[in-house]
Write an enzyme that holds these catalytic residues in place. Structure first.
Site, PDB file in Angstrom:
ATOM      1  N   GLU A   1       0.810  -1.226   0.000  1.00  0.00           N
ATOM      2  CA  GLU A   1       0.000   0.000   0.000  1.00  0.00           C
ATOM      3  C   GLU A   1       0.842   1.274   0.000  1.00  0.00           C
ATOM      4  O   GLU A   1       0.543   2.221   0.734  1.00  0.00           O
ATOM      5  CB  GLU A   1      -0.935   0.006   1.225  1.00  0.00           C
ATOM      6  CG  GLU A   1      -1.891  -1.163   1.238  1.00  0.00           C
ATOM      7  CD  GLU A   1      -2.679  -1.284   2.531  1.00  0.00           C
ATOM      8  OE1 GLU A   1      -3.846  -1.672   2.445  1.00  0.00           O
ATOM      9  OE2 GLU A   1      -2.140  -1.026   3.613  1.00  0.00           O
TER      10      GLU A   1
HETATM   11  C1  TNX Z   1      -4.480  -3.974   4.810  1.00  0.00           C
HETATM   12  S1  TNX Z   1      -3.139  -5.920   3.187  1.00  0.00           S
HETATM   13  C2  TNX Z   1      -3.211  -3.767   5.299  1.00  0.00           C
HETATM   14  C3  TNX Z   1      -3.043  -3.249   6.652  1.00  0.00           C
HETATM   15  C4  TNX Z   1      -4.368  -3.056   7.355  1.00  0.00           C
HETATM   16  C5  TNX Z   1      -5.292  -4.186   6.990  1.00  0.00           C
HETATM   17  C6  TNX Z   1      -6.593  -4.147   7.720  1.00  0.00           C
HETATM   18  C7  TNX Z   1      -1.899  -5.224   3.898  1.00  0.00           C
HETATM   19  C8  TNX Z   1      -0.606  -5.796   3.644  1.00  0.00           C
HETATM   20  N1  TNX Z   1      -2.064  -4.132   4.661  1.00  0.00           N
HETATM   21  O1  TNX Z   1      -2.316  -2.048   6.636  1.00  0.00           O
HETATM   22  O2  TNX Z   1      -4.124  -3.047   8.728  1.00  0.00           O
HETATM   23  O3  TNX Z   1      -5.539  -4.132   5.615  1.00  0.00           O
HETATM   24  O4  TNX Z   1      -7.359  -5.279   7.419  1.00  0.00           O
END
Ligand code: TNX
Length: 503
Positions: free
Chosen positions: A314
């Protein structure tokens, strides 16, 4: 019951022939209740009873596991269970080799567990624990278990950044994980809302960046001594800790702690919300890499296992060109400190090193870019968010958790095969599974347990047990059989309506 046992043995035992004596109903239940399901079991006539005279013998290399087993059995039975050098009633033997498997034999006279190495012996001890009743008499039905894991990486992740969990809370979770033969604890140590590990060369990361948590809840961080304690505790349960510092995104706590890490030299305020994807390290500044070299050097020195996790998910506030340059450079820093990289699967959009593992979290089984990387040699750990994320709600009424990846009931968590899940990925690229628990809404050990139980055991079974044992009706019964143990241990599990829990 008998028929099912025979059938399971024939399916999973390959060429060996299984003779089933006439086991009692209790014996059959004990062996079919083992979770994760073993490769093969054979129920025999008779039983071994642990009493006040029972001794434990530890062969060379088995002392640590023997001490652990003695501690468990003393606590539940109250018997002395001395560890002896010569022959003992419960005999633990390490034979040498590299397998994580074990053989367990119970007769009316003795219990023996043998394994090539101590990790396998420890796994065998977890199986033995499940054969010992929750209450007296301490009678273990006779039988044989031959077992070995399907995957080498059987992980759980705990996000200690969104909410902080103390050493005691992490150790409590470690003990819960160990029961299901989990062998990797991935700690998400830094995110926008908090930095949780003291880095001596950049102390404000912890003292300032660690002072907050989601929703204004109390922050916290581990001193290096405390972190070493977690690592050692996990190691004593044959669990390797993989520390994660998420980058280049998810770094607001670091940016807030040191203005020079920001492209404009201005530190943002601390953050206690739950948005993702808004922060980025300054990819073009050299100080960023001096900072990361220090952080990675200190983390590597605290880490017994081969892997450091560098996040990489992300990174919406980082351009793709910057992301690629950054991830490639940081992989080099990790290698320079003698470690290998684990990263979220976006790392495949850079150039993964031959030793880099990608942790897959997306919600589709069709990701050509990751499949191509896997075909090219990148190892993959599977954590599909709609199947393996322990922070997803079970149903719309679940008071904790999120639902962006969907609702995940026990049947969803159990109902997939890691070996065939990712379209186009060669089976050898799949190194295992991991169940992440993000903690935006999770604040206590009771919260952790409510989300992890009973889904964590489901993922643990997918990581350990051969595909031939996958069977939802049988799994429901295995899971139900665990409930009395969870109650005895004070585990706050979610009583899923899908499972026939005993009263
Ligand atoms: C996605 S998927 C994130 C996290 C969040 C989570 C909550 C991923 C690698 N990162 O930063 O905490 O969703 O479900």
């Amino acid at each position: 019951m008998r028929f099912r046992l025979v059938a399971a043995a024939l399916i999973t035992a390959g060429a060996s022939v299984f003779a089933v004596a006439t086991p009692t109903a209790a014996a059959g239940t004990a062996y079919t209740g083992i979770l994760p399901a073993p490769v093969s079991v054979r129920v025999e006539r008779g039983a071994f009873t642990i009493d006040r005279h029972t001794t434990i013998s530890a062969g060379p290399g088995a002392d640590g596991v023997a001490g652990y087993l003695a501690g468990l059995l003393r606590r539940s039975t109250g018997y002395p269970l001395p560890i002896v050098r010569g022959p003992g009633d419960i005999a633990l033997t390490v034979t040498g080799g590299s397998s994580e498997g074990y053989q367990l034999d119970v007769s009316s006279r003795a219990v023996t567990i043998s394994a090539e190495r101590a990790a396998g012996l420890f796994a065998g001890v977890q199986t033995l624990r499940q054969l010992v009743p929750v209450t007296r008499p301490w009678t273990v039905p006779a039988g044989h278990v031959s077992d070995a894991p399907r995957f080498g990486h059987r992980g759980a992740m705990l996000d200690v950044a969104r909410h902080f969990f103390t050493v005691a809370q992490v150790e409590r979770y470690i003990d819960q994980l160990a029961q299901y033969k989990i062998n990797v604890l991935h700690l998400h140590l830094a995110d926008d809302q908090g930095w949780r590990i003291m880095i001596n060369s950049w102390p404000r990361l912890a003292t300032y960046g660690g002072s907050t948590a989601v929703g204004g809840d109390p922050g916290g961080y581990y001193t290096q001594a405390q972190y070493r304690e977690i690592v050692a505790y996990a190691a004593s349960r044959y669990i390797t800790v993989v520390p994660e510092i998420d980058m280049p995104g998810h770094v607001n706590a670091a940016l807030a702690s040191y203005p020079e890490l920001n492209c404009d030299g201005v530190a943002p305020p601390l953050y206690t919300g739950t948005d993702v994807g808004f922060s980025s390290l300054c990819v073009g500044k050299e100080v960023t890499y001096r900072f990361l070299d220090d952080v990675i050097r200190e983390l590597a020195a605290l880490t017994l296992g081969p892997y450091l996790h560098i996040g990489g998910d992300e990174a919406h506030a980082t351009s793709q060109a910057d992301y690629v340059a950054f991830m490639n450079r940081v992989q080099g820093i990790v290698a320079a400190h003698g470690k290998r990289v684990l990263a979220w699967h976006q790392v495949v959009s850079a150039t993964p090193r031959p030793t880099t593992l990608a942790q897959y979290w997306d919600t589709t089984n069709d990701n050509p870019q990751v499949a191509a990387a896997a075909a090219n040699g990148t190892g993959v750990v599977l954590s599909p968010a709609n199947l393996a994320y322990l922070d997803m709600k079970y149903d719309p009424a679940t008071p904790l958790g999120q639902d962006w990846a969907g609702l995940v009931e026990v049947s969803d968590a159990y109902g997939w095969d890691p070996g065939t899940y990712l379209v186009g990925a060669p089976p050898a690229a799949i190194r295992g599974v991991e169940a992440p628990l993000w903690t935006e809404t999770i604040r206590t050990s009771a919260d952790i347990e409510y989300m992890a139980f009973p889904r964590l055991p489901a993922i643990a079974e997918l990581g350990w047990s051969p595909a031939a044992t996958h069977d939802w009706p049988a799994f429901r019964r295995r899971l139900a059989a665990q409930a009395p143990r969870w109650r005895a241990q004070g585990i706050n599990f979610y009583p899923s309506p899908q499972i026939p829990w005993p009263a």
